[in-house]
Design an enzyme around this catalytic site. Sequence first.
Site, PDB file in Angstrom:
ATOM      1  N   HIS A 295       0.812  -1.209   0.000  1.00 16.96           N
ATOM      2  CA  HIS A 295       0.000   0.000   0.000  1.00 16.96           C
ATOM      3  C   HIS A 295       0.848   1.264   0.000  1.00 16.96           C
ATOM      4  CE1 HIS A 295      -3.434  -2.535   1.969  1.00 16.96           C
ATOM      5  NE2 HIS A 295      -3.236  -2.814   0.702  1.00 16.96           N
ATOM      6  N   CYS A 306       1.312  16.270 -12.165  1.00 20.38           N
ATOM      7  CA  CYS A 306       2.457  16.088 -13.061  1.00 20.38           C
ATOM      8  C   CYS A 306       3.334  14.903 -12.692  1.00 20.38           C
ATOM      9  CB  CYS A 306       3.320  17.349 -13.109  1.00 20.38           C
ATOM     10  SG  CYS A 306       4.268  17.654 -11.593  1.00 20.38           S
TER      11      CYS A 306
END
Length: 509
Positions: A295, A306
């Site tokens: 995770h 971006c």
Amino acid sequence: MASPRSANGNAKGSNGAATAKKTSGRVKNVVNYDEKRHTEELEEDIQNGAAHPPLNELEERVNDRGDSWETESLFRDSIEDLAEDKFFTDDPEACTPAESVKFRQMLRRVGPVIFCKRTVDAGVITAKKLLTAFGIRPPAFLDGCDDDSYYGLLSLALSRELAKRAKLTKYNTIDDVVELLKASKNIIVLTGAGISTSLGIPDFRTKGIGLYSKLEHLGLNDPQEVFDISVFKQDPTIFYSVARDILPETDRFSPTHGFIAMLEQKNKLLTNYSQNIDNLEAKAGISPEKLVQCHGSFATASCVKCGYKVVGDTLFAEIKAGKIPRCRKCSQGSRTTNNSRKRKLNKDGSERKVRRRPGDYDSNSDSEFDVPAANSGVMKPDITFFGEALPDEFHKRLQEHDKHLVDLVIVIGTSLKVAPVSEVVPFLPPNIPQIYISRTPVSHINFDVDLLGDCDVVVAELCRRAGWDLNHEMIPKGQVIKVTTAEGYTSRHNFEQIEPVVKPETSSP
């Protein structure tokens, strides 16, 4: 939906026609149950090619799951709540532990249809009482109903039991576990929040004290939405309102982390699959090549716009101050997708859908969040949210490498409730021994040995018996651990530190 009583009032067979109910007055309690005799008769019938008599209502349901009573959905939703995964020794009307074990073994040996024929249909036991053999407490809403009212729940209980991996009967004791530890060379360790709670890091699901219990004030339909990627993109303030509470603020690691690192030092660790995001495995010295952070973690953070990546702790000051960290270098970039998303599951295994609250935004334009710069995106810690793909390494390593090498599985401090990590254990070869270490058992997986108690206490005792020196500041001098076998079980053991005396701590899953 009709009430349970009325829904069962006109039960239908597999052809859709109404079927006459079989009276249940003659089946009260277990009477003269002789498994060997019943099995011998069954084998004789099979050898002689005897025709199976017409299926009764329960057998039809087990044989053809396509048709269901109206209460089926109600039972499916509630079966995990009714499942207590224990023998009901305090209930004189329940199966004894010995009877429960025999019934479970018989089910696997002869199959569900013949099992029903030899038990409920033969008058050996009532459907209501048979439920208790599989750890299901008969629900109060069926009290007073005829015995066949329990058929729907019983059919689901049998399917639930058969879907589990069969326990390896040769492994039962703590000494068995110690010998496995000594002999194994390729151990998979799957860890959850329970290995960090002794450091004051909250787990997620413990009722009343877990993180999710503390998020009710946010007014979410489901507290797990805090970690839903679509919710984050719509309104990152929800996540950042609680992020400071789960930031890793310690360089310490627990004895359990140290135990896993010791396995690597002894050249026994194949892979540590961690569901934790605190990155304490790395602090304990577990090598990156032996660690899969399923995770993700707070070790790094990336811009959702971006993809620009930074060291995670460079954002901690802003997060602790209650601010939303912004990207300092935004540029357009492409993103890849993967269908293996971390996902929340309903009790029937289906994927849970995110429910929106009134006023939720439909876009993630910067103007919605009072951004200081029009072109700057939001920085998100590189933890895997629900709806995001797990690292490619998770699937590739598990399927192409670990599955073929593993010789022991140890699950520590996790209730295995989040997919796809919860699917790791069932995916591995069923002949490989599996050990479970946590405060409370799980009911949806059959482990070979359950070691219940504080994770740090359990691993300390295992190392002591193995003759390994688990040197850790949190293991007290003169530690004395009491081990007892759970009533009704041969392979479930409770661990309790009795010297020095400690105050109750936060529970693990």
